[in-house]
Design a protein around this motif. Structure first.
Motif, PDB file in Angstrom:
ATOM      1  N   GLU A 144     -13.051  -3.104  -4.170  1.00 11.38           N
ATOM      2  CA  GLU A 144     -11.525  -2.597  -4.225  1.00 11.38           C
ATOM      3  C   GLU A 144     -11.525  -1.192  -3.890  1.00 11.38           C
ATOM      4  O   GLU A 144     -10.677  -0.915  -3.222  1.00 11.38           O
ATOM      5  N   TYR A 147     -11.878  -1.058  -0.040  1.00 13.30           N
ATOM      6  CA  TYR A 147     -10.290  -1.109   0.442  1.00 13.30           C
ATOM      7  C   TYR A 147      -9.694  -0.022   0.359  1.00 13.30           C
ATOM      8  O   TYR A 147      -8.959   0.374   1.312  1.00 13.30           O
ATOM      9  N   ARG A 148      -9.503   0.507  -0.785  1.00 11.96           N
ATOM     10  CA  ARG A 148      -8.422   1.591  -0.914  1.00 11.96           C
ATOM     11  C   ARG A 148      -8.909   2.761  -0.038  1.00 11.96           C
ATOM     12  O   ARG A 148      -8.282   3.557   0.495  1.00 11.96           O
ATOM     13  N   LEU A 151      -8.007   2.115   3.705  1.00  7.45           N
ATOM     14  CA  LEU A 151      -6.985   2.543   4.147  1.00  7.45           C
ATOM     15  C   LEU A 151      -6.570   3.848   4.212  1.00  7.45           C
ATOM     16  O   LEU A 151      -5.890   4.313   5.147  1.00  7.45           O
ATOM     17  N   ASN A 152      -6.783   4.611   3.264  1.00  8.18           N
ATOM     18  CA  ASN A 152      -6.623   6.189   3.123  1.00  8.18           C
ATOM     19  C   ASN A 152      -7.156   6.869   4.405  1.00  8.18           C
ATOM     20  O   ASN A 152      -6.728   7.699   4.947  1.00  8.18           O
ATOM     21  N   CYS A 155      -5.397   6.001   7.711  1.00  7.66           N
ATOM     22  CA  CYS A 155      -4.451   6.950   7.603  1.00  7.66           C
ATOM     23  C   CYS A 155      -4.611   8.329   7.972  1.00  7.66           C
ATOM     24  O   CYS A 155      -4.111   8.856   8.887  1.00  7.66           O
ATOM     25  N   SER A 177       2.459   4.465  -1.167  1.00  5.35           N
ATOM     26  CA  SER A 177       2.218   3.288  -1.683  1.00  5.35           C
ATOM     27  C   SER A 177       1.194   2.551  -0.585  1.00  5.35           C
ATOM     28  O   SER A 177       1.177   3.081   0.503  1.00  5.35           O
ATOM     29  N   VAL A 178       0.683   1.296  -0.905  1.00  2.00           N
ATOM     30  CA  VAL A 178      -0.095   0.783  -0.169  1.00  2.00           C
ATOM     31  C   VAL A 178       0.644   0.026   1.319  1.00  2.00           C
ATOM     32  O   VAL A 178       0.409   0.121   2.339  1.00  2.00           O
ATOM     33  N   LYS A 181       1.492   3.034   3.446  1.00  2.00           N
ATOM     34  CA  LYS A 181       0.276   3.303   4.175  1.00  2.00           C
ATOM     35  C   LYS A 181       0.151   2.289   5.406  1.00  2.00           C
ATOM     36  O   LYS A 181      -0.134   2.768   6.436  1.00  2.00           O
ATOM     37  N   ASN A 182       0.371   1.258   5.298  1.00  2.00           N
ATOM     38  CA  ASN A 182       0.306   0.076   6.231  1.00  2.00           C
ATOM     39  C   ASN A 182       1.410   0.254   7.247  1.00  2.00           C
ATOM     40  O   ASN A 182       1.108   0.150   8.413  1.00  2.00           O
ATOM     41  N   LYS A 200     -13.085  -2.627   5.312  1.00  2.12           N
ATOM     42  CA  LYS A 200     -12.191  -2.821   4.219  1.00  2.12           C
ATOM     43  C   LYS A 200     -12.988  -3.115   3.132  1.00  2.12           C
ATOM     44  O   LYS A 200     -12.435  -3.191   1.931  1.00  2.12           O
TER      45      LYS A 200
END
Length: 256
Positions: A144, A147-148, A151-152, A155, A177-178, A181-182, A200
């Motif tokens: 996990e 994944y975090r 995403l960061n 971005c 928030s997630v 960011k998406n 990811k």
């Protein structure tokens, strides 16, 4: 003073603080790149946020660690970190922390440096996990985290490529928030769900039995035998599915 007396006298200073992992305790080695931000952005610039060449160097490093003498049943890598789960009955070097830490850090550093054609260093620490559920939780945590971080990173580097400064890019995604960011990535026509799975979720390594075709000269016939082979899995599951995946690996290796 005779050598044997001198040896006994001095060796105690080397081993007085030895710590060994008790029998029946799971061992996971966590191996991290030392100073890899500077290494990968300045000394040996790689593409950001993810570089296939760097990924392949990490894959080869994990494969090397899983074949360097220890009984490792599962390996995992994301970014510049590696986690190795040992067979519960592994007893090499009497399960001494200092031996595992020094050897694994040295092996990882040497292998990666050879691939890089430059100097790279890793550190290592042993996690002692008293039950199977904590082993599952450990790898779920790293999965996990991958994944975090992915995403960061996507971005942040998308903003940097859009001429945001380091400070402004960091500030913009801070507290998002997630979902936000998406949406940020989507505004640049990037669907995070469509990005490569390995970016990811990280990459897993485990042993599997495969059919190997051979030839029996005595019977003059083709034969099929089973061989153990290291599987590199770049499409790991997530969340509860990943927890079950780790649980199954533990059970298959009889370390219940």
């Amino acid at each position: 003073m005779k050598f044997d007396e001198l040896d006994s006298k001095m060796r105690v200073y080397e081993t007085a603080h030895d710590i060994s992992v008790l029998p029946g305790i799971y061992m996971v080695a966590r191996i991290d790149g030392r100073g890899f931000t500077k290494l990968t952005k300045e000394v040996h610039p790689f593409e950001a946020p993810f570089d296939v060449r760097f990924r392949d160097y990490m894959i080869e490093t994990v494969k090397h660690l899983m074949n360097c003498g220890f009984k490792v049943i599962y390996g995992y890598t994301e970014s510049d970190e590696i986690s190795l789960l040992f067979d519960l009955n592994e007893n090499l070097f009497s399960r001494k922390h200092r031996k595992y830490n020094s050897i694994l850090a040295g092996e990882a550093s040497a292998k990666f440096s050879l691939l890089l054609c430059g100097l790279a260093a890793f550190d290592c620490r042993i996690c002692e996990l008293p039950n199977k559920q904590l082993v599952i939780d450990y790898f779920r945590w790293r999965n996990e985290d991958a994944y975090r971080n992915s995403l960061n990173a996507h971005c942040y580097w998308r903003l940097r490529k859009d001429n945001f400064t380091q400070a402004d890019a960091t500030k913009k995604i801070e507290g998002m928030s997630v979902a936000e960011k998406n949406e940020l990535l989507f505004s640049y026509n990037i669907n995070f769900n469509d990005l490569p799975v390995w970016q990811k979720r990280g990459i897993g390594f485990y042993w599997e039995m495969v059919d190997k075709e051979g030839f029996n000269p005595k019977t003059n016939q083709q034969v099929i035998s089973k061989r153990r082979q290291l599987k590199v899995d770049m499409k790991l599951p997530m969340k509860d599915e990943y927890s079950k995946f780790i649980s199954d690996i533990i059970e298959l290796n009889n370390i219940e």
